[in-house]
Motif scaffolding. Structure first.
Motif, PDB file in Angstrom:
ATOM      1  N   ALA A  11     -26.981  22.428  61.875  1.00 25.25           N
ATOM      2  CA  ALA A  11     -25.684  22.529  60.991  1.00 25.25           C
ATOM      3  C   ALA A  11     -25.003  23.968  61.098  1.00 25.25           C
ATOM      4  N   THR A  12     -23.821  24.131  61.887  1.00 20.92           N
ATOM      5  CA  THR A  12     -23.258  25.535  61.526  1.00 20.92           C
ATOM      6  C   THR A  12     -21.934  25.439  60.670  1.00 20.92           C
ATOM      7  N   PHE A  13     -22.379  25.864  59.420  1.00 18.89           N
ATOM      8  CA  PHE A  13     -21.549  25.606  58.344  1.00 18.89           C
ATOM      9  C   PHE A  13     -20.893  26.805  57.853  1.00 18.89           C
ATOM     10  N   TYR A  14     -19.823  26.657  57.060  1.00 11.45           N
ATOM     11  CA  TYR A  14     -19.038  27.746  56.563  1.00 11.45           C
ATOM     12  C   TYR A  14     -18.769  27.610  54.840  1.00 11.45           C
ATOM     13  N   ILE A  15     -18.662  28.705  54.221  1.00 12.28           N
ATOM     14  CA  ILE A  15     -18.106  28.789  52.865  1.00 12.28           C
ATOM     15  C   ILE A  15     -17.089  29.623  52.562  1.00 12.28           C
ATOM     16  N   GLY A  16     -16.031  29.449  52.180  1.00 14.97           N
ATOM     17  CA  GLY A  16     -15.227  30.530  52.077  1.00 14.97           C
ATOM     18  C   GLY A  16     -15.066  31.264  50.611  1.00 14.97           C
ATOM     19  N   PHE A  17     -14.912  32.611  50.696  1.00 17.12           N
ATOM     20  CA  PHE A  17     -14.608  33.511  49.304  1.00 17.12           C
ATOM     21  C   PHE A  17     -13.382  34.274  49.675  1.00 17.12           C
ATOM     22  N   ASP A  18     -12.677  34.121  48.747  1.00 19.59           N
ATOM     23  CA  ASP A  18     -11.398  34.863  48.362  1.00 19.59           C
ATOM     24  C   ASP A  18     -11.593  36.131  47.839  1.00 19.59           C
ATOM     25  N   MET A  26     -32.691  29.449  55.842  1.00 17.56           N
ATOM     26  CA  MET A  26     -34.147  29.264  55.852  1.00 17.56           C
ATOM     27  C   MET A  26     -34.451  27.983  56.472  1.00 17.56           C
ATOM     28  N   ALA A  27     -33.711  27.043  56.510  1.00 16.55           N
ATOM     29  CA  ALA A  27     -34.024  25.707  57.104  1.00 16.55           C
ATOM     30  C   ALA A  27     -33.637  25.795  58.398  1.00 16.55           C
ATOM     31  N   GLY A  28     -33.123  26.973  59.260  1.00 17.78           N
ATOM     32  CA  GLY A  28     -32.578  27.036  60.549  1.00 17.78           C
ATOM     33  C   GLY A  28     -31.054  26.875  60.828  1.00 17.78           C
ATOM     34  N   ASN A  29     -30.598  26.425  59.818  1.00 11.92           N
ATOM     35  CA  ASN A  29     -29.152  26.226  59.845  1.00 11.92           C
ATOM     36  C   ASN A  29     -28.097  27.622  60.026  1.00 11.92           C
ATOM     37  N   LYS A  30     -26.952  27.640  60.480  1.00 12.69           N
ATOM     38  CA  LYS A  30     -26.587  28.871  60.550  1.00 12.69           C
ATOM     39  C   LYS A  30     -25.230  28.859  59.715  1.00 12.69           C
ATOM     40  N   PRO A  31     -25.237  30.131  59.013  1.00 10.57           N
ATOM     41  CA  PRO A  31     -24.030  30.173  57.758  1.00 10.57           C
ATOM     42  C   PRO A  31     -22.983  30.911  58.281  1.00 10.57           C
ATOM     43  N   ILE A  32     -21.772  30.772  58.197  1.00 15.19           N
ATOM     44  CA  ILE A  32     -20.654  31.585  58.293  1.00 15.19           C
ATOM     45  C   ILE A  32     -19.944  31.681  56.880  1.00 15.19           C
ATOM     46  N   ALA A  33     -19.937  33.181  56.488  1.00 12.20           N
ATOM     47  CA  ALA A  33     -19.055  33.539  55.269  1.00 12.20           C
ATOM     48  C   ALA A  33     -17.775  34.001  55.717  1.00 12.20           C
ATOM     49  N   LEU A  34     -16.823  33.024  55.267  1.00 12.40           N
ATOM     50  CA  LEU A  34     -15.273  33.307  55.608  1.00 12.40           C
ATOM     51  C   LEU A  34     -14.712  33.950  54.505  1.00 12.40           C
ATOM     52  N   ILE A  35     -14.268  35.250  54.793  1.00  7.96           N
ATOM     53  CA  ILE A  35     -13.761  36.204  53.862  1.00  7.96           C
ATOM     54  C   ILE A  35     -12.238  35.604  54.026  1.00  7.96           C
ATOM     55  N   GLY A  36     -11.491  35.405  52.902  1.00  5.83           N
ATOM     56  CA  GLY A  36      -9.988  34.910  52.973  1.00  5.83           C
ATOM     57  C   GLY A  36      -9.175  36.173  53.002  1.00  5.83           C
ATOM     58  N   GLY A  37      -9.245  37.016  53.867  1.00 12.81           N
ATOM     59  CA  GLY A  37      -8.269  38.083  54.098  1.00 12.81           C
ATOM     60  C   GLY A  37      -6.656  37.603  54.149  1.00 12.81           C
ATOM     61  N   GLY A  38      -6.808  36.543  54.977  1.00 13.47           N
ATOM     62  CA  GLY A  38      -5.274  35.936  54.898  1.00 13.47           C
ATOM     63  C   GLY A  38      -4.963  34.944  53.583  1.00 13.47           C
ATOM     64  N   THR A  39      -5.658  33.979  53.622  1.00  7.79           N
ATOM     65  CA  THR A  39      -5.338  33.150  52.352  1.00  7.79           C
ATOM     66  C   THR A  39      -5.693  34.000  51.204  1.00  7.79           C
ATOM     67  N   GLY A  40      -6.177  34.922  50.854  1.00  7.83           N
ATOM     68  CA  GLY A  40      -6.162  35.854  49.659  1.00  7.83           C
ATOM     69  C   GLY A  40      -4.880  36.395  49.358  1.00  7.83           C
ATOM     70  N   MET A  41      -3.959  36.449  50.429  1.00  6.81           N
ATOM     71  CA  MET A  41      -2.680  36.871  50.231  1.00  6.81           C
ATOM     72  C   MET A  41      -1.698  35.765  49.757  1.00  6.81           C
ATOM     73  N   ILE A  42      -2.354  34.616  49.627  1.00  7.92           N
ATOM     74  CA  ILE A  42      -1.479  33.536  49.123  1.00  7.92           C
ATOM     75  C   ILE A  42      -2.004  33.310  47.871  1.00  7.92           C
ATOM     76  N   GLY A  43      -3.241  32.653  47.567  1.00 11.50           N
ATOM     77  CA  GLY A  43      -3.808  32.258  46.375  1.00 11.50           C
ATOM     78  C   GLY A  43      -4.004  30.923  46.556  1.00 11.50           C
ATOM     79  N   ASP A  44      -5.225  30.774  46.054  1.00 10.93           N
ATOM     80  CA  ASP A  44      -5.801  29.204  45.717  1.00 10.93           C
ATOM     81  C   ASP A  44      -5.404  28.798  44.562  1.00 10.93           C
ATOM     82  N   PRO A  45      -4.533  27.534  44.645  1.00 11.61           N
ATOM     83  CA  PRO A  45      -3.993  27.179  43.152  1.00 11.61           C
ATOM     84  C   PRO A  45      -5.210  26.120  42.580  1.00 11.61           C
ATOM     85  N   SER A  46      -6.350  26.044  43.150  1.00 11.87           N
ATOM     86  CA  SER A  46      -7.212  25.038  42.679  1.00 11.87           C
ATOM     87  C   SER A  46      -7.802  25.482  41.326  1.00 11.87           C
TER      88      SER A  46
END
Length: 413
Positions: free
Chosen positions: A31-38, A60-80
């Motif tokens: 898995a190459t997976f991402y998690i977003g952080f605003d 640790m299990a061999g998968n590749k993480p992508i930390a996605l920083i919301g430099g663009g979406t952070g300028m809008i704001g998540d309503p969740s």
């Protein structure tokens, strides 16, 4: 036990688009997976903690993480999960916050070639051509369907701006770009992100004819159903300058009995079998479990030395060795302006130290017998102290059983 089975046993899994495919990918380390952080602040907080732990487990299990920083979406704001509009930030503030995030994330995940990546969605969002975007991407989204998402329903009551309405499309586009640029085949996030994540998998299917997957992590809630990571003073931060290692340790040391083993399973890296054994613990043994929880999490965030110092400080504090103690304790520094006619009263001290939110709350605490100075109970709400009392190591002020502050004079100038 496979990594997927362990995630399940720890109670981390909430919703999955395709359990069998996700299980196969992460167990095989494919898995190459991402998690977003605003980047809405200059520090990550406890709300991000579980996501960071998940990234560490999967790496640790061999998968590749992508930390996605919301430099663009952070300028809008998540309503969740919100009932109000987020405050707008400048590009400079966002960039500063992104740099702070990477430093903190490096304690959990290893960045580098073929390891973990940190990517900023500002790289593709800020230069979009609006007409091209709504023609090529917007055509794949149904407004009717979007409005059924829980995150939009909550905001519709107070007014959902068009700015925020775009957030789902932006997040979905992020997944598409990460798939195209980095082969990212999976997105993880909090359970409140489910609608946004489904939007991304659907967009990839429509645009590329490819399969991508989404999985949400159980939100960290206490036994009362409230999000964990908040105190009277606000968020519990991972930055030691915002929340000291001692305060961080104490937050976890003071979790409710009903929450300690759940937090142990979801957040620590202790073997699940060891935690299961603790299910039988009761009474004073639960305090031992809380110490283990607090130590393990403080070690993860601040390192073993800080965790040991915080644990020893807490043990000596609650063992009664308070007056004149020379160990780490949250400290409040007084300034000359805090003194009126050469003194500061006990109510002013309690408010200044953050032990109460107001003078009226401080008055009640004193009247109820819950305040001590240097181990001596304060009964007089008019008790006052001169600057000399706070020289050197100052004095230790306590409210209740678990809230302490060392109060001393700050350095002049």
């Amino acid at each position: 036990m496979t990594v997927f089975e362990e995630l399940k046993a720890r109670g981390l899994l909430a919703q999955l688009t395709d359990e069998e495919e996700i299980k196969e990918l992460i167990n095989a380390g494919k898995a190459t997976f991402y998690i977003g952080f605003d980047p809405t602040a200059d520090s990550l907080h406890v709300g991000h903690f579980m996501a960071l732990c998940l990234m560490k487990r999967l790496q640790m299990a061999g998968n590749k993480p992508i930390a996605l920083i919301g430099g663009g979406t952070g300028m809008i704001g998540d309503p969740s999960g919100r009932s109000d509009l987020r405050t707008m930030m400048t590009k400079e503030t966002i960039q500063h916050n992104c740099e702070c995030f990477k430093k903190q994330m490096s304690r959990f995940i290893e960045f580098g070639e073929d390891k973990a990546l940190m990517v900023n969605n500002a790289d593709w969002l800020l230069d979009l051509n609006y007409i091209e975007f709504i023609r090529d991407i917007g055509v794949h989204f149904s407004v009717n369907r979007m409005l059924t998402a829980e995150c939009y329903k909550q905001r519709m009551e107070k007014g959902l701006s068009f700015l925020e309405f775009n957030y789902m499309i932006m997040q979905s586009y992020d997944f598409l770009k990460l798939y195209e640029n980095y082969g990212c085949n999976m997105q993880f996030g909090g359970d409140d992100q489910w609608s946004n994540m489904l939007g991304g998998t659907e967009l990839i299917r429509r645009r590329l004819g490819k399969d991508a997957y989404a999985m949400t992590i159980t939100l960290l809630l206490n036994s009362e159903g409230k999000k964990m990571g908040k105190t009277q003073k606000g968020a519990v931060w991972l930055d030691p300058n915002k929340t000291s290692p001692f305060e961080f340790y104490q937050y976890w040391r003071n979790v409710a009995d009903a929450d300690v083993l759940k937090c142990m399973r979801m957040l620590t890296f202790l073997p699940i079998e060891q935690i299961d054994e603790m299910d039988k613990w009761e009474g004073s043994q639960l305090n031992q479990a809380k110490e283990i929880l607090a130590f393990e999490l403080t070690k993860l965030v601040h390192g073993e030395e800080e965790a040991q110092t915080a644990r020893e400080s807490a043990r000596r504090l609650f063992g009664g060795a308070v007056a004149g103690a020379d160990f780490e304790m949250p400290t409040c520094e007084l300034e000359e302006s805090d003194f009126q006619n050469g003194t500061i009263d006990i109510l002013g001290i309690l408010v200044k130290a953050g032990l109460t939110a107001s003078r009226s709350e401080a008055r009640r605490a004193v009247e109820q017998g819950g305040v001590t100075v240097e181990g001596e109970k304060v009964a007089d709400i008019k008790a006052a102290y001169s600057p000399e009392k706070f020289e050197g190591e100052g004095i230790v002020v306590r409210r209740g059983k678990k809230n302490y502050k060392r109060v001393k004079m700050g350095k002049a100038g």
